[in-house]
Design a protein around this motif. Structure first.
Motif, PDB file in Angstrom:
ATOM      1  N   LEU A   6       0.861  -1.183   0.000  1.00 15.43           N
ATOM      2  CA  LEU A   6       0.000   0.000   0.000  1.00 15.43           C
ATOM      3  C   LEU A   6       0.902   1.239   0.000  1.00 15.43           C
ATOM      4  CD1 LEU A   6      -2.752   1.433   0.249  1.00 15.43           C
ATOM      5  CD2 LEU A   6      -2.512   1.215   2.741  1.00 15.43           C
ATOM      6  N   THR A  13       3.132   1.310   5.618  1.00 10.27           N
ATOM      7  CA  THR A  13       3.162   0.001   4.956  1.00 10.27           C
ATOM      8  C   THR A  13       4.477  -0.183   4.213  1.00 10.27           C
ATOM      9  OG1 THR A  13       0.756   0.204   4.670  1.00 10.27           O
ATOM     10  CG2 THR A  13       1.866  -1.577   3.482  1.00 10.27           C
ATOM     11  N   PRO A  52      -1.789  -3.502   5.656  1.00 15.65           N
ATOM     12  CA  PRO A  52      -2.103  -3.391   7.076  1.00 15.65           C
ATOM     13  C   PRO A  52      -3.303  -4.262   7.406  1.00 15.65           C
ATOM     14  CG  PRO A  52      -2.902  -1.462   5.897  1.00 15.65           C
ATOM     15  CD  PRO A  52      -2.149  -2.288   4.903  1.00 15.65           C
ATOM     16  N   ASN A  55      -4.698  -2.352  13.871  1.00 12.78           N
ATOM     17  CA  ASN A  55      -3.948  -1.322  14.602  1.00 12.78           C
ATOM     18  C   ASN A  55      -4.308  -1.422  16.083  1.00 12.78           C
ATOM     19  OD1 ASN A  55      -4.529   1.723  15.758  1.00 12.78           O
ATOM     20  ND2 ASN A  55      -2.518   1.517  14.773  1.00 12.78           N
ATOM     21  N   HIS A 105      -5.576   8.376   5.952  1.00 10.90           N
ATOM     22  CA  HIS A 105      -6.229   7.064   5.986  1.00 10.90           C
ATOM     23  C   HIS A 105      -7.190   7.062   7.180  1.00 10.90           C
ATOM     24  CE1 HIS A 105      -6.706   2.768   6.773  1.00 10.90           C
ATOM     25  NE2 HIS A 105      -6.332   2.575   5.523  1.00 10.90           N
ATOM     26  N   SER A 130      -4.356   6.299   1.843  1.00  9.43           N
ATOM     27  CA  SER A 130      -3.265   6.010   2.771  1.00  9.43           C
ATOM     28  C   SER A 130      -2.750   7.323   3.335  1.00  9.43           C
ATOM     29  CB  SER A 130      -2.125   5.253   2.075  1.00  9.43           C
ATOM     30  OG  SER A 130      -1.402   6.133   1.220  1.00  9.43           O
TER      31      SER A 130
HETATM   32  O1  PRE Z   1       0.507   2.529   5.770  1.00  7.28           O
HETATM   33  C1  PRE Z   1      -0.045   3.616   5.821  1.00  7.28           C
HETATM   34  O2  PRE Z   1       0.568   4.696   5.909  1.00  7.28           O
HETATM   35  C2  PRE Z   1      -1.520   3.673   5.832  1.00  7.28           C
HETATM   36  O3  PRE Z   1      -2.077   4.674   5.490  1.00  7.28           O
HETATM   37  C3  PRE Z   1      -2.300   2.520   6.411  1.00  7.28           C
HETATM   38  C4  PRE Z   1      -2.345   2.573   7.925  1.00  7.28           C
HETATM   39  C5  PRE Z   1      -3.400   1.565   8.419  1.00  7.28           C
HETATM   40  O4  PRE Z   1      -4.155   0.970   7.585  1.00  7.28           O
HETATM   41  O5  PRE Z   1      -3.512   1.382   9.643  1.00  7.28           O
HETATM   42  C6  PRE Z   1      -1.071   2.186   8.495  1.00  7.28           C
HETATM   43  C7  PRE Z   1      -0.600   2.673   9.688  1.00  7.28           C
HETATM   44  C8  PRE Z   1      -1.426   3.611  10.476  1.00  7.28           C
HETATM   45  O6  PRE Z   1      -2.109   2.877  11.467  1.00  7.28           O
HETATM   46  C9  PRE Z   1      -2.376   4.352   9.647  1.00  7.28           C
HETATM   47  C10 PRE Z   1      -2.782   3.874   8.438  1.00  7.28           C
END
Ligand code: PRE
Length: 311
Positions: A6, A13, A52, A55, A105, A130
Motif C-alpha cells: 500500500l 506500509t 495493514p 492497529n 487514511h 493512505s
Molecule cells: O501505511 C499507511 O501509511 C496507511 O495509510 C495505512 C495505515 C493503516 O491501515 O492502519 C497504516 C498505519 C497507520 O495505522 C495508519 C494507516
C-alpha cells in the motif's frame, strides 16, 4: 521476486514492506489500495503483497479483512509490527488556524481524533487511501486540494514538500500497526513453536449458541485467540463472518483438531495461513493440550482399538 505494498512511498506500509521476512532483494512496488495489492498477487503480477491488517488503537483494517475473507484465496506468510507516530503537515505558509479539512487514511484519522478535536474543533476529516497518499495529494496538486492538512509520517510530509505544523499528534502513545505479508496459497512453513494461525469462519445459522460452538473449538483445546473480529457477509443485515487469529500452527495437533472442528460446525471456513509470530512469544499450552498429550492419546486409542490392554 516482486512485492507490492500500500503506497505511495512514505506509508507505514512501506516501512513494513522493507522489513518483510524472506523478501530480501525483492523489487518493492507501491500500489494505490489494499485491493490493488492483493489482486496483483492473485493475478500473478506480484509474488507478495504487504498490507495493514490491524492497529492497536483502531482495530482491524476492514479493507484488508474483507479482501482476505472473500475472492480467490490467498495465504498469509508473515506478519510485521510497526510503531506509528503522526505529524500534521500542510503546504508551506499554512497556519494551523487556517486548517479546515484534515486528510488521511481512516485509521490515521481515528488515531488522532482527540488531538484534532482539541486543536482543530471545526476541522472536517477527509478519508484518503493512505497516509502518504494524503500528503502526496496535498503536496502535489497545485491549487485546490480536498484538504488543507494531512496526517502522515514525517518522512512522507517532507517528501511531499509539506511543512510540519505539529508532531506526535496521535492520541495514544506507543500505537502499533500490524501488517501481513500475503502470497498465493501454499503449504505453511514448518512450525517454529512461536506461530499464529489466521482463519475466517461463518456461523451455521443465526441461533443462540452458534458463536459459542465456534469458540469452543478453540477453548476446549486450550488455544488462545489473539484476535477475533466480525465482518458483515454483505448478504443481509445481521449475517457475519468471523476473522480469527489464534496461537499455534495448523500442524500443531491441538490447532489441527480445532480447525477440523470448525470445518464440522461452520458452513464455511477459510484457512489463511500459519506463520511465525512477530513478537516471538511461545505460549505454553494448558495441561492436556500439548502435542505430546495428543500423541499419547492417539497411541492409547490405537491400543484400545487393537485389543491391547489400554491402561
Ligand atoms: O501505511 C499507511 O501509511 C496507511 O495509510 C495505512 C495505515 C493503516 O491501515 O492502519 C497504516 C498505519 C497507520 O495505522 C495508519 C494507516
Amino acid at each position: 521476486m516482486r512485492l507490492v505494498y500500500l503506497g505511495p512511498p512514505g506509508t507505514f506500509t512501506e516501512v513494513a514492506a522493507g522489513r518483510a521476512p524472506g523478501t530480501a532483494g525483492a523489487e518493492r512496488v507501491p500500489v494505490a489500495s489494499v485491493d490493488a495489492a492483493l489482486n496483483a498477487v492473485r493475478e500473478g503480477e506480484a509474488d507478495f503483497a504487504v498490507v495493514p491488517i490491524e492497529n492497536s488503537v483502531e482495530g482491524g483494517v476492514t479493507s484488508t479483512l474483507d479482501a482476505l475473507g472473500a475472492g480467490r484465496p490467498l495465504s498469509i506468510r508473515a506478519e510485521v509490527l510497526v510503531p506509528v507516530t503522526f505529524v500534521l503537515a500542510a503546504r508551506p505558509g499554512t497556519a494551523l488556524a487556517d486548517v479546515r479539512r484534515v486528510g488521511s487514511h481512516p485509521h490515521a484519522l481515528a488515531q488522532c481524533r482527540g488531538w484534532v478535536a482539541e486543536h482543530l474543533p471545526a476541522a472536517l476529516a477527509v478519508p484518503a487511501l493512505s497516509t502518504a497518499a494524503a500528503a502526496q495529494v496535498l503536496g502535489g496538486a497545485a491549487g485546490e486540494a480536498p484538504y488543507d492538512a494531512a496526517l502522515c509520517a514525517e518522512p512522507a510530509a517532507l517528501a511531499a514538500g509539506l511543512e510540519v505544523l505539529a508532531r506526535d499528534v496521535a492520541d495514544n502513545a506507543g500505537a502499533v500497526t500490524r501488517f501481513v505479508v500475503v502470497g498465493r496459497p501454499a503449504a505453511p512453513p514448518p512450525p517454529t513453536g512461536s506461530d499464529k494461525t489466521t482463519v475466517v469462519a461463518s456461523l451455521a445459522e443465526d441461533r443462540s449458541g452458534a458463536l459459542l460452538e465456534l469458540l469452543e473449538q478453540f477453548a476446549t483445546r486450550g488455544i488462545n485467540l489473539t484476535r477475533i473480529e466480525s465482518r458483515p457477509q454483505g448478504t443481509e443485515l445481521g449475517r457475519y463472518t468471523f476473522s480469527i487469529d489464534c496461537e499455534g500452527h495448523v500442524a500443531d495437533p491441538r490447532v489441527s483438531e480445532a480447525l477440523m472442528g470448525l470445518h464440522r460446525v461452520c458452513p464455511r471456513v477459510r484457512y489463511l495461513g500459519s506463520y511465525p509470530r512477530a513478537d516471538g512469544l511461545a505460549p505454553v499450552p494448558p495441561p492436556g493440550t500439548a502435542d505430546a498429550d495428543f500423541t499419547a492419546a492417539r497411541a492409547w486409542l490405537a491400543d484400545l482399538l487393537s485389543g491391547r490392554p489400554a491402561t
